[in-house]
Design an enzyme around this catalytic site. Structure first.
Site, PDB file in Angstrom:
ATOM      1  N   HIS A 286       0.792  -1.163   0.072  1.00  0.00           N
ATOM      2  CA  HIS A 286      -0.170  -0.048   0.021  1.00  0.00           C
ATOM      3  C   HIS A 286       0.899   1.191   0.090  1.00  0.00           C
ATOM      4  O   HIS A 286       0.378   2.391  -0.445  1.00  0.00           O
ATOM      5  CB  HIS A 286      -0.920  -0.091   1.317  1.00  0.00           C
ATOM      6  CG  HIS A 286      -2.352   0.254   1.044  1.00  0.00           C
ATOM      7  ND1 HIS A 286      -2.903   0.350  -0.530  1.00  0.00           N
ATOM      8  CD2 HIS A 286      -3.386   0.454   1.785  1.00  0.00           C
ATOM      9  CE1 HIS A 286      -4.332   0.662  -0.138  1.00  0.00           C
ATOM     10  NE2 HIS A 286      -4.527   0.617   1.049  1.00  0.00           N
TER      11      HIS A 286
ATOM     12  N   ASN B  52      -7.145   6.062   3.803  1.00  0.00           N
ATOM     13  CA  ASN B  52      -8.460   6.114   3.699  1.00  0.00           C
ATOM     14  C   ASN B  52      -8.939   7.574   3.690  1.00  0.00           C
ATOM     15  O   ASN B  52     -10.278   7.979   3.284  1.00  0.00           O
ATOM     16  CB  ASN B  52      -9.657   5.204   4.340  1.00  0.00           C
ATOM     17  CG  ASN B  52      -9.242   3.536   4.159  1.00  0.00           C
ATOM     18  OD1 ASN B  52      -8.588   3.366   3.005  1.00  0.00           O
ATOM     19  ND2 ASN B  52      -9.966   2.827   4.851  1.00  0.00           N
TER      20      ASN B  52
ATOM     21  N   ASP C 282      -0.810   2.599  -5.364  1.00  0.00           N
ATOM     22  CA  ASP C 282      -0.556   1.068  -5.408  1.00  0.00           C
ATOM     23  C   ASP C 282      -1.918   0.623  -6.483  1.00  0.00           C
ATOM     24  O   ASP C 282      -2.940   1.175  -6.367  1.00  0.00           O
ATOM     25  CB  ASP C 282      -0.545   0.093  -4.325  1.00  0.00           C
ATOM     26  CG  ASP C 282      -1.919   0.439  -3.302  1.00  0.00           C
ATOM     27  OD1 ASP C 282      -2.226   1.479  -3.024  1.00  0.00           O
ATOM     28  OD2 ASP C 282      -2.586  -0.344  -3.065  1.00  0.00           O
TER      29      ASP C 282
ATOM     30  N   ASN D  47      -9.653   3.128  -1.987  1.00  0.00           N
ATOM     31  CA  ASN D  47      -9.995   4.001  -0.871  1.00  0.00           C
ATOM     32  C   ASN D  47      -9.271   5.406  -0.928  1.00  0.00           C
ATOM     33  O   ASN D  47     -10.056   6.482  -0.415  1.00  0.00           O
ATOM     34  CB  ASN D  47     -10.277   3.318   0.615  1.00  0.00           C
ATOM     35  CG  ASN D  47     -11.393   2.062   0.527  1.00  0.00           C
ATOM     36  OD1 ASN D  47     -11.999   2.338  -0.166  1.00  0.00           O
ATOM     37  ND2 ASN D  47     -10.772   1.371   1.337  1.00  0.00           N
TER      38      ASN D  47
END
Length: 192
Positions: free
Chosen positions: A24, A72, A97, A118
């Site tokens: 991530h 997020n 990513d 997200n």
């Protein structure tokens, strides 16, 4: 040049040592690699809930941004920075990513939706505009298990050479977008 809006180079990731080498965080890694290549010692500070470094490259200025809001909530950092710097969406470049790409694949993209990501979802929602640019860095999709667990896992040692090559190409793609424009960068880097 002072009146011209800078490029806003955004690496997406999660703050803290726990996440530093996770899939991530490839966006953070790519921005770090680009900054390290652009200057021998980038000077990072805290602003807009992010780590921020301002670099001059050729005739343009680039503000590198690594949101510290967790993935997020990336928009809570990106949108205030873009508003303060008066950066239009076409000069916001988000590095993130991409689970729908095999590990090592890279693509430059202009605009679009969030594709289930997200971090992109939050930026889109708060910015109210999807016309920003993206560099998608392939981290692969898990064969078994949850996508969330996969993206929050560290790259395996045997994946190191692929990740190193991906980051090197990401640096070149960032440079191409900011100096030559998105169309030229797409033609150079969007190969199968």
């Amino acid at each position: 040049m002072a009146d011209q809006a800078p490029w806003l180079l955004v690496g997406l990731g999660n703050p803290g040592a726990r996440y530093a080498r996770t899939r991530h965080n490839i966006g953070f890694m790519a921005v770090d690699a680009w900054c390290d290549k652009a200057t021998s010692s980038p000077s990072w500070s805290e602003k807009w809930k992010a780590q921020v470094a301002t670099l001059g490259t050729g005739s343009s200025r680039v503000v590198a941004l690594k949101p510290q809001t967790f993935m997020n909530r990336s928009g809570q950092s990106v949108v205030p920075a873009a508003q303060f710097l008066r950066v239009p969406p076409a000069q916001i470049l988000v590095i993130h990513d991409e689970v729908d790409f095999q590990l090592g694949r890279l693509a430059v993209k202009k605009g679009g939706g969030h594709g289930g990501h997200n971090g992109l979802r939050d930026i889109l929602q708060l910015l109210g505009n999807g016309d920003f640019l993206r560099i998608r860095l392939g981290v692969g999709r898990p064969v078994h298990g949850e996508v969330a667990d996969h993206v929050l896992s560290d790259f395996r040692p045997d994946e190191g050479p692929i990740v190193d090559d991906l980051l090197e190409r990401a640096v070149a793609a960032i440079t191409s977008v900011t100096r030559e424009g998105v169309v030229t960068a797409m033609n150079k880097f969007n190969t199968t």
